[in-house]
Design a protein around this motif. Structure first.
Motif, PDB file in Angstrom:
ATOM      1  N   HIS A  32       0.813  -1.218   0.000  1.00  0.00           N
ATOM      2  CA  HIS A  32       0.000   0.000   0.000  1.00  0.00           C
ATOM      3  C   HIS A  32       0.846   1.267   0.000  1.00  0.00           C
ATOM      4  N   TYR A  74       7.872  -5.896   4.005  1.00  0.00           N
ATOM      5  CA  TYR A  74       7.101  -5.865   5.256  1.00  0.00           C
ATOM      6  C   TYR A  74       5.607  -5.836   4.944  1.00  0.00           C
ATOM      7  N   ASP A  90     -10.863 -12.899   3.650  1.00  0.00           N
ATOM      8  CA  ASP A  90     -10.761 -11.948   4.754  1.00  0.00           C
ATOM      9  C   ASP A  90      -9.955 -10.731   4.329  1.00  0.00           C
ATOM     10  N   ALA A 121      -7.019  -8.155   5.091  1.00  0.00           N
ATOM     11  CA  ALA A 121      -5.703  -8.510   5.629  1.00  0.00           C
ATOM     12  C   ALA A 121      -5.680  -8.393   7.155  1.00  0.00           C
ATOM     13  N   ALA A 154      -7.402 -11.409   8.677  1.00  0.00           N
ATOM     14  CA  ALA A 154      -6.591 -12.622   8.532  1.00  0.00           C
ATOM     15  C   ALA A 154      -5.410 -12.593   9.498  1.00  0.00           C
ATOM     16  N   LEU A 155      -4.796 -11.424   9.690  1.00  0.00           N
ATOM     17  CA  LEU A 155      -3.679 -11.301  10.639  1.00  0.00           C
ATOM     18  C   LEU A 155      -4.159 -11.580  12.061  1.00  0.00           C
ATOM     19  N   ASP A 202      -4.921 -15.204  12.472  1.00  0.00           N
ATOM     20  CA  ASP A 202      -3.680 -15.981  12.507  1.00  0.00           C
ATOM     21  C   ASP A 202      -3.005 -15.844  13.876  1.00  0.00           C
ATOM     22  N   LEU A 231      -0.785  -0.357   8.865  1.00  0.00           N
ATOM     23  CA  LEU A 231      -1.446  -1.643   8.653  1.00  0.00           C
ATOM     24  C   LEU A 231      -2.182  -1.632   7.317  1.00  0.00           C
ATOM     25  N   PRO A 232      -2.227  -2.783   6.660  1.00  0.00           N
ATOM     26  CA  PRO A 232      -2.836  -2.829   5.329  1.00  0.00           C
ATOM     27  C   PRO A 232      -4.343  -2.589   5.371  1.00  0.00           C
ATOM     28  N   PHE A 280      -1.932  -4.181  18.771  1.00  0.00           N
ATOM     29  CA  PHE A 280      -0.956  -3.517  17.899  1.00  0.00           C
ATOM     30  C   PHE A 280       0.236  -4.416  17.623  1.00  0.00           C
ATOM     31  N   LEU A 316      -0.625  -7.338  15.233  1.00  0.00           N
ATOM     32  CA  LEU A 316      -0.843  -7.000  13.821  1.00  0.00           C
ATOM     33  C   LEU A 316       0.433  -6.514  13.143  1.00  0.00           C
ATOM     34  N   SER A 317       1.298  -5.880  13.908  1.00  0.00           N
ATOM     35  CA  SER A 317       2.492  -5.262  13.308  1.00  0.00           C
ATOM     36  C   SER A 317       3.740  -6.104  13.538  1.00  0.00           C
ATOM     37  N   THR A 318       3.604  -7.157  14.336  1.00  0.00           N
ATOM     38  CA  THR A 318       4.760  -7.961  14.752  1.00  0.00           C
ATOM     39  C   THR A 318       5.846  -7.077  15.352  1.00  0.00           C
TER      40      THR A 318
END
Lengths: 403, 403
Positions: free
Chosen positions: A176, A267, B78, B80, B83-84, B87, B166-167, B195, B198-200
């Motif tokens: 994005h 990323y 889903d 993104a 799905a994150l 997961d 985030l996407p 946070f 989702l962002s690792t």
């Protein structure tokens, strides 16, 4: 009607050449295309035929994204850019071949100038279809070099506007930070008409200075001799047309952004494809799976640091352009002529500009040692799309129309 | 298991309260939710229940966008972010009510603290469901004030990360310059866990200075007396906790961006909704149709000028924050307590921060004169989400947990 006879020409061309060039994933019937073209609609794209890269949603044709995961996937609505183009009068003839997820795995499309060469990627079918006279215009997307590179290899005009100027609603995301819708046409006039139709620009545009920077870039070592030649030749033509061409030193902010862009891309891709990774890993090619493995290793801190680098580079680029009064930088579009079909070619001359988010256009200029198209890239600054298009129009007439 | 008994509590709560609060558009069966919660999955969100605003795609529940155009619309994958989260272990329990297209037309959801009041919008159901104990966490989206405002009215933590961190893949677009996925939780610890999931993000985070700017904003005239009180009270609590609180003068770059953001929003919305406008105008509410009419009048030049203003403001804000060493600005989240249900309330204290793209968080603090939640907003700088979350954690403990 003129546009009707053009449409018949194009359909004839598809009929003759489709089995060789393979630019299309799906098409409307010739009958339906003719009927839609006959139904005159008032608008700046009235009578235009339009191909749509198969990562862009259309309500009347599937959007398969070059992936077995999405075979038969039928969106319920058009992407915003497609709806805008149709509302302006364009007739969508079909969906064009993309690489898997608009990444780098070659697909079936061949270069119309030489069937043993790649058309480039990832907007392979869109570039090839316009180059082969099968359609007047086609949408593509660019995240690294997916409009400019295939435009270069196929010898058509390819344009990527300023990032975020046009909506990406209904266009599959890759990264994005960079994804941008662009398009292919056979000349700058058509390219500019498309821009005005989608953005509702009025006639006036920004002041044009007649000043271009010649920028060889940190990736110059990748340029083949024919690329050096076409840059020289283009600069001479511009100077002959009264445009000032200034040699520009390598800029440090354009060096560091090259690696930063790659970090950001990876990323983001890992997260953007969370659904596909967790549900359909077996349907993803080995090449892309390996990319996901590399991508998974990038931590947030690296991403944030790359974003800081990118942000500085974006500011520095615009300052640099403004300070120097450049309408555009002239720089290579690709290392050389289209390579053979094992790859879609190298985006080494595209990554920096795409990551900056600035408008960029490819102009075909001449043919190379193998008789394949060669051209140059003009790069503008943020939100100065109309100024870049004005410069491109002047440049095109100074080069003489290709081919 | 602790999380299992929490899930049973939540399901009981939904059963008792759903007909009053009306936070959900669609839900999985209680049986399926319990089964999914029992299937232990290793991850930072293991055992968490999650509501998903109905503008965010889910493969197993429709995504109707609060619009009759999209009734029954079933995405194949889903988004993104969903799905994150899955997961990472989260269990999606259902889709939460949104206003039409995440704009301003009120929908059915009521404020769980007073059924005659609005929960705020556009992420109405997500805020209300978390506030009412019907789910542990919920995704929302913010384009103007659609996370912070409902969080304020419902008395929960609402967080909008840095734009583009985030996407947005699979999330309906409204205005691409501003749209951001955010979420609601009952405390900062959960918010920060989401946070990181989702962002690792790894454990380390940016240096925390213990310095906050008190910023009343150019829109201060809209603040009710109870809002002035909660700002004072919060600042006192921070100072008692050893945090330096500095009064900040009104910043000119934050004044001009207010109107610029509105121009950008309208220009983009007109184009983003090209499909809906041209195919289903009759299914769009009068309020939104009138917005399209105003939006159609905005020309490219106005948009470009607004983008230039926005860009300068974004740079100025980060410079200002860095120069002053602020972890955050403390500023109102909303004019006052939740108004009655005729509107979703006023986003006047949100537009500037959302348009800057910086992270922002709402923290509930106390109750107002009508017994409804009141709180404050902390605003950070680009890419400093972890620093803002650290400041928010400290602030929350200085306020005492609400309610």
């Amino acid at each position: 009607m003129d546009s009707e006879s053009n449409v018949l020409e194009e359909l004839k061309r598809v009929n003759e050449r489709d089995s060789a060039v393979q630019a299309w994933v799906s098409r409307h019937s010739d009958e339906d295309i003719i009927k839609a073209s006959d139904a005159y609609k008032d608008g700046p794209l009235s009578g235009w035929t339009l191909g749509v890269k198969d990562v862009i949603n259309t309500y009347d044709l599937p959007t398969e994204r070059g992936s077995p995961i999405y075979v038969g996937n039928q969106p319920t609505e058009d992407a915003a850019c497609v709806a805008l183009a149709r509302d302006a009068g364009a007739v969508v003839t079909g969906k064009t071949v993309t690489t898997e997820f608009a990444l780098f795995t070659p697909n079936v499309t061949r270069n119309p100038h030489d069937l043993n060469r790649t058309p480039g990627g990832s907007s392979s079918g869109s570039a090839a279809a316009v180059a082969d006279g099968q359609v007047r215009s086609a949408f593509g997307t660019q995240t690294v070099g997916s409009v400019i590179r295939p435009a270069a290899f196929c010898g058509v005009v390819g344009f990527k506007p300023t990032r975020e100027l046009l909506p990406m609603a209904g266009v599959a995301t890759l990264s994005h930070a960079f994804d941008t819708v662009g398009w292919f046409t056979s000349d700058v006039a058509d390219c500019a008409t498309m821009f005005r139709a989608l953005s509702t620009a009025n006639a006036s545009h920004e002041s044009f200075q007649g000043r271009v920077g010649r920028y060889l870039s940190h990736q110059w070592i990748a340029a083949a001799p024919e690329t050096a030649n076409v840059v020289d030749r283009s600069c001479s033509a511009l100077m002959n047309a009264g445009i000032e061409v200034v040699d520009v030193e390598l800029q440090p902010h354009l060096e560091v952004v090259f690696d930063a862009a790659n970090t950001i891309l990876h990323y983001e891709i890992f997260r953007v494809f969370a659904w596909e990774r967790t549900h359909h890993l077996d349907l993803i090619s080995d090449l892309v799976q390996r990319m996901f493995v590399r991508a998974a290793a990038i931590e947030l801190d690296e991403y944030l640091s790359a974003q800081a680098t990118l942000r500085s580079a974006r500011e520095a680029h615009d300052q640099f352009m403004t300070t120097n009064g450049f309408d555009a930088l002239l720089t290579p579009s690709a290392p050389g002529e289209a390579p053979t079909i094992e790859t879609t070619g190298d985006s080494v001359f595209n990554r920096v500009w795409t990551s900056l988010g600035v408008p960029t256009i490819h102009l075909p200029v001449t043919s190379g040692p193998s008789g394949l198209p060669l051209g140059i890239q003009l790069v503008g600054q943020h939100w100065s799309d109309q100024r870049l298009l004005a410069a491109a129009g002047l440049a095109e007439s100074s080069f003489g129309h290709y081919p």
